[in-house]
Design a protein around this motif. Structure first.
Motif, PDB file in Angstrom:
ATOM      1  N   TYR A  76     -34.110  -5.420 -39.157  1.00 19.72           N
ATOM      2  CA  TYR A  76     -34.664  -4.718 -37.996  1.00 19.72           C
ATOM      3  C   TYR A  76     -35.940  -4.002 -38.415  1.00 19.72           C
ATOM      4  CZ  TYR A  76     -34.993  -1.849 -33.796  1.00 19.72           C
ATOM      5  OH  TYR A  76     -35.422  -1.262 -32.629  1.00 19.72           O
ATOM      6  N   GLU A  77     -37.042  -4.341 -37.747  1.00 15.38           N
ATOM      7  CA  GLU A  77     -38.353  -3.734 -38.008  1.00 15.38           C
ATOM      8  C   GLU A  77     -38.678  -3.741 -39.501  1.00 15.38           C
ATOM      9  OE1 GLU A  77     -38.380   0.089 -36.126  1.00 15.38           O
ATOM     10  OE2 GLU A  77     -38.681  -0.767 -34.132  1.00 15.38           O
ATOM     11  N   PHE A 135     -28.635   3.513 -34.482  1.00 15.50           N
ATOM     12  CA  PHE A 135     -28.773   3.683 -33.042  1.00 15.50           C
ATOM     13  C   PHE A 135     -27.596   4.495 -32.526  1.00 15.50           C
ATOM     14  CE2 PHE A 135     -30.266  -0.439 -34.469  1.00 15.50           C
ATOM     15  CZ  PHE A 135     -31.616  -0.369 -34.160  1.00 15.50           C
ATOM     16  N   ASN A 163     -27.225   3.058 -24.070  1.00 17.04           N
ATOM     17  CA  ASN A 163     -28.107   3.468 -25.159  1.00 17.04           C
ATOM     18  C   ASN A 163     -28.502   4.921 -24.944  1.00 17.04           C
ATOM     19  OD1 ASN A 163     -30.069   3.856 -27.080  1.00 17.04           O
ATOM     20  ND2 ASN A 163     -31.337   2.109 -26.479  1.00 17.04           N
ATOM     21  N   ASP A 166     -33.268   7.139 -28.657  1.00 13.90           N
ATOM     22  CA  ASP A 166     -34.658   7.209 -28.200  1.00 13.90           C
ATOM     23  C   ASP A 166     -35.443   5.950 -28.529  1.00 13.90           C
ATOM     24  OD1 ASP A 166     -34.840   7.458 -30.925  1.00 13.90           O
ATOM     25  OD2 ASP A 166     -35.723   9.472 -30.906  1.00 13.90           O
ATOM     26  N   ARG A 167     -34.749   4.848 -28.899  1.00  9.81           N
ATOM     27  CA  ARG A 167     -35.439   3.579 -29.117  1.00  9.81           C
ATOM     28  C   ARG A 167     -34.532   2.425 -28.720  1.00  9.81           C
ATOM     29  NH1 ARG A 167     -35.669   2.299 -35.597  1.00  9.81           N
ATOM     30  NH2 ARG A 167     -33.684   3.208 -36.219  1.00  9.81           N
ATOM     31  N   HIS A 168     -35.142   1.266 -28.574  1.00 15.04           N
ATOM     32  CA  HIS A 168     -34.372   0.087 -28.184  1.00 15.04           C
ATOM     33  C   HIS A 168     -33.270  -0.182 -29.219  1.00 15.04           C
ATOM     34  CE1 HIS A 168     -37.654  -0.473 -25.391  1.00 15.04           C
ATOM     35  NE2 HIS A 168     -37.049  -1.515 -24.856  1.00 15.04           N
ATOM     36  N   ALA A 169     -32.092  -0.547 -28.709  1.00 16.98           N
ATOM     37  CA  ALA A 169     -30.936  -0.796 -29.578  1.00 16.98           C
ATOM     38  C   ALA A 169     -30.352  -2.176 -29.279  1.00 16.98           C
ATOM     39  CB  ALA A 169     -29.868   0.273 -29.363  1.00 16.98           C
ATOM     40  N   LEU A 306     -31.535  -6.474 -27.304  1.00 13.68           N
ATOM     41  CA  LEU A 306     -32.090  -5.126 -27.212  1.00 13.68           C
ATOM     42  C   LEU A 306     -31.966  -4.560 -25.803  1.00 13.68           C
ATOM     43  CD1 LEU A 306     -35.325  -5.573 -29.349  1.00 13.68           C
ATOM     44  CD2 LEU A 306     -33.229  -4.378 -30.030  1.00 13.68           C
ATOM     45  N   ALA A 308     -33.072  -0.864 -23.651  1.00 13.02           N
ATOM     46  CA  ALA A 308     -33.950   0.297 -23.743  1.00 13.02           C
ATOM     47  C   ALA A 308     -33.151   1.595 -23.690  1.00 13.02           C
ATOM     48  CB  ALA A 308     -34.965   0.253 -22.606  1.00 13.02           C
ATOM     49  N   PRO A 309     -33.739   2.691 -24.161  1.00 10.61           N
ATOM     50  CA  PRO A 309     -33.084   3.996 -24.028  1.00 10.61           C
ATOM     51  C   PRO A 309     -32.736   4.285 -22.569  1.00 10.61           C
ATOM     52  CG  PRO A 309     -34.962   4.164 -25.504  1.00 10.61           C
ATOM     53  CD  PRO A 309     -35.014   2.781 -24.915  1.00 10.61           C
TER      54      PRO A 309
END
Length: 325
Positions: A76-77, A135, A163, A166-169, A306, A308-309
């Motif tokens: 991830y990232e 997450f 979620n 504060d970020r996509h999970a 994914l 979103a929050p």
């Protein structure tokens, strides 16, 4: 059954569902049989020791992924995240079925004393951020019992992951019920039909191949199940005009039928396991598992997973039991 905390849902028809706080795991689903006596359609954990051992993940709620991950790792990232640190062997098995199967759930929306309750129950827990899954999620599991106009008994489940970070999970959901029919010591005499266009082919560690889809010719039909040893996912599910997919386990001897209904818009995967490697009562039941994504999805379908929050993913499924006439 001796478990720390359980609830029993009851229905005026006589149907009963036992659910453990651990994993929000369904333990048994008793319905009136042909002679009026209750029969258990789930092959769940029998005691607290089995529940703790998690053999076969009997009737487990699966989140935030289902099935295995290749080498128990995902990216991830740019970071490689290890979901089974310190495990040297059988890493794929160590990555099985997410993070909540041994986590405690509590009633949502108010206190409900353990013991008997109405025919519906919602349990909730949180998934906290950790190195392998950084997450935050809120997870709710809703069970309900119902009876149809012709005496059909139904058990529905709704799993919702929100979620709260504060970020996509990445989120995948699944349910792992083992089902059986009255009067059958094994599944061998039963018939199984799945309206699936494809089977997901796998390697010797049950991880999907690079190009995994293989045609089924339109559906999987085992008539009977005897001789089939399956631990595979099926995709390309054919829905009816209302968007529902029906998988059916039936007895040609008694006429009893148990059908799994799942929503095509929420899931295009059903995983089948004929119970050949269970430590207790092999092939006494079959795991028929609705899932939003298949095995190794965090490595294969990360973008699709994914959310979103503030957004959520949902999985709804229903078992319907019809007695033979």
């Amino acid at each position: 059954m001796n478990t720390a905390t359980t609830w029993t849902l009851t229905h005026p028809s006589g149907a009963r569902l036992d659910v453990a706080a651990t994993g929000a795991t369904a333990l048994s689903w008793h319905v009136p049989g042909a002679d009026g006596a209750l029969v258990d359609l789930l092959d769940g954990y029998r005691d607290a020791e089995e529940l703790a051992a998690e053999d076969g993940y009997r009737c487990a709620v699966l989140a935030p992924w289902s099935n295995r991950l290749r080498d128990a790792r995902w990216r991830y990232e740019g970071d490689i995240l290890d979901v089974a640190p310190g495990v040297d062997e059988e890493r794929e098995d160590a990555s099985l079925h997410g993070l909540v199967t041994d986590q405690s759930f509590q009633p949502a929306g108010g206190d409900i004393t353990p013991g008997e309750t109405a025919h519906e129950l919602t349990l909730a827990t949180t998934i906290a951020a950790r190195p392998a899954y950084p997450f935050e999620l809120e997870l709710r599991v809703h069970y309900a019992l119902a009876e149809g106009p012709d005496g059909q008994q139904s058990l529905s489940i709704e799993i919702i992951a929100l979620n709260t970070g504060d970020r996509h999970a990445p989120v995948g959901l699944g349910w792992h019920p083992y089902v059986r029919l009255p009067g059958h010591a094994t599944i061998d005499e039963l018939h199984l039909e799945v309206p699936a266009a494809s089977v997901v082919t796998v390697d010797d560690k049950l991880i999907p191949l690079a190009d995994p889809l293989e045609s089924t010719g339109g559906k999987l039909s085992l008539t009977p199940v005897a001789g089939a040893e399956i631990d595979l996912a099926f995709a390309g599910l054919h829905a009816d005009d209302e968007g529902m997919v029906k998988t059916t386990l039936s007895s040609p001897r008694t006429g009893d039928r148990l059908s799994l209904w799942q929503r095509a818009e929420e899931t295009d995967i059903v995983h089948l396991f004929t119970g050949d490697f269970l430590e207790r009562d092999r092939r006494a039941s079959a795991a028929i598992e609705p899932c939003t994504f298949g095995a190794d999805a965090l490595n294969r379908e990360l973008d699709a997973m994914l959310i979103a929050p503030g957004h959520s993913r949902r999985l709804r499924a229903e078992w319907v039991f019809e007695r033979g006439h």
